[in-house]
Scaffold this active site. Structure first.
Site, PDB file in Angstrom:
ATOM      1  N   SER A 144       0.853  -1.191   0.000  1.00 14.83           N
ATOM      2  CA  SER A 144       0.000   0.000   0.000  1.00 14.83           C
ATOM      3  C   SER A 144       0.884   1.235   0.000  1.00 14.83           C
ATOM      4  O   SER A 144       2.055   1.194   0.410  1.00 14.83           O
ATOM      5  CB  SER A 144      -0.882  -0.001   1.255  1.00 14.83           C
ATOM      6  OG  SER A 144      -1.517   1.250   1.440  1.00 14.83           O
ATOM      7  N   TYR A 157      -1.903  -1.219  10.466  1.00 14.03           N
ATOM      8  CA  TYR A 157      -2.045  -1.427   9.019  1.00 14.03           C
ATOM      9  C   TYR A 157      -0.835  -0.887   8.271  1.00 14.03           C
ATOM     10  O   TYR A 157      -0.229  -1.585   7.446  1.00 14.03           O
ATOM     11  CB  TYR A 157      -3.322  -0.758   8.511  1.00 14.03           C
ATOM     12  CG  TYR A 157      -3.489  -0.860   7.012  1.00 14.03           C
ATOM     13  CD1 TYR A 157      -3.892  -2.054   6.420  1.00 14.03           C
ATOM     14  CD2 TYR A 157      -3.222   0.236   6.185  1.00 14.03           C
ATOM     15  CE1 TYR A 157      -4.022  -2.163   5.040  1.00 14.03           C
ATOM     16  CE2 TYR A 157      -3.360   0.136   4.808  1.00 14.03           C
ATOM     17  CZ  TYR A 157      -3.756  -1.069   4.248  1.00 14.03           C
ATOM     18  OH  TYR A 157      -3.881  -1.162   2.881  1.00 14.03           O
TER      19      TYR A 157
END
Length: 268
Positions: A144, A157
């Protein structure tokens, strides 16, 4: 060097929807047999039947919850039982939590680390040695843009995706001379249900892309032997600019953008 897809087998995690499903469709269209892994058996079997009918390839379904201990070993055993050899591994399955850290369910964060980090490492251990022995293989790990900076309120995350990026770049160099391509896909916002699956709506930022654009970019980067790729020029420029900023400054900026509404307007 050109990558040949036809006749090979790809294992895709999180294949029942979103980026994983698009990977499955794109690889099947290129002539690859696919092994679809996720928790949703009904969705997987429907997709497998569709891909086999449309492209004439072999589609296998393995139902597994990769956030659980030893799940990767169960996937490997299922692959071996079916007499398959994995030529491409797509580590796509992932999850995220969003809120003030002390408000998050510790069990959910544990599952997040198991899925985003442990499963990626375990599946690489399961299938990369066989690729190395054959002198050919590919692995795409979905990271990401969050990998490039600390992110308050999504701390676990972002940290997990930073691990995936670093892990991928290291293996890319380690195995390059042995014929294995390892690429980290680092998208920003993607048009999937991911953000709806977090506990609270996550503020959006940057350019939003389609899952198809993410997959096309990832496969092109893998073909070119790139260790990582960020889809979309706007998002590439955004990450490039972070190289000139301190990490604490980046974290403060992320905190301002991501701070949950409940903390901005606390109940008295």
């Amino acid at each position: 060097m050109m990558y040949v897809y036809a006749g090979k087998t790809a294992l895709i995690t999180g294949a029942s929807s979103g980026i994983g499903e698009v990977f499955a469709r794109g690889l099947a269209k290129r002539g690859m047999h696919v092994v679809l892994v996720a928790r949703s058996e009904e969705a997987l079997r429907k997709l497998a039947a569709e891909l086999t009918k449309q492209y004439g390839i072999r589609s296998e379904v393995i139902v597994a919850d990769l956030s659980q201990e030893k799940a990767a070993a169960q996937v490997k055993a299922a692959v071996e039982t079916r007499g398959l050899h994995i030529d491409m591994l797509i580590n796509n399955a992932g999850m995220g939590t969003y809120d003030a850290f002390e408000k998050l369910d510790p069990e959910r964060d544990h599952q997040q680390v198991m899925l985003n980090v442990t499963a990626v490492v375990d599946l690489a251990h399961a299938f990369l040695p066989e690729m190395a022995a054959r002198g050919e293989g590919a692995m795409i790990n979905v990271s990401s843009m969050a990998a490039y900076m600390p992110m308050p309120y999504m701390a676990v995350y972002a940290a997990s995706k930073a691990f995936v990026l670093s892990f991928s770049e290291a293996l890319s160099v380690e195995y390059h001379q042995r014929g294995i391509r390892v690429t980290a896909l680092c998208p920003g916002q993607v048009e999937t249900s991911f953000h709806q699956k977090t506990e609270h709506p996550v503020p959006r930022a940057g350019a939003t892309i389609s899952a198809q654009e993410a997959v096309t970019t990832a496969l092109r980067a893998m073909e070119q032997g790139k260790s990582s790729v960020i889809p979309n020029r706007m998002n590439q420029a955004s990450i490039l600019s972070t190289r000139f900023m301190s990490r604490i400054f980046l974290a403060q900026g992320a905190a301002s953008r991501l701070k949950p509404q409940s903390l901005k307007n606390p109940t008295r």
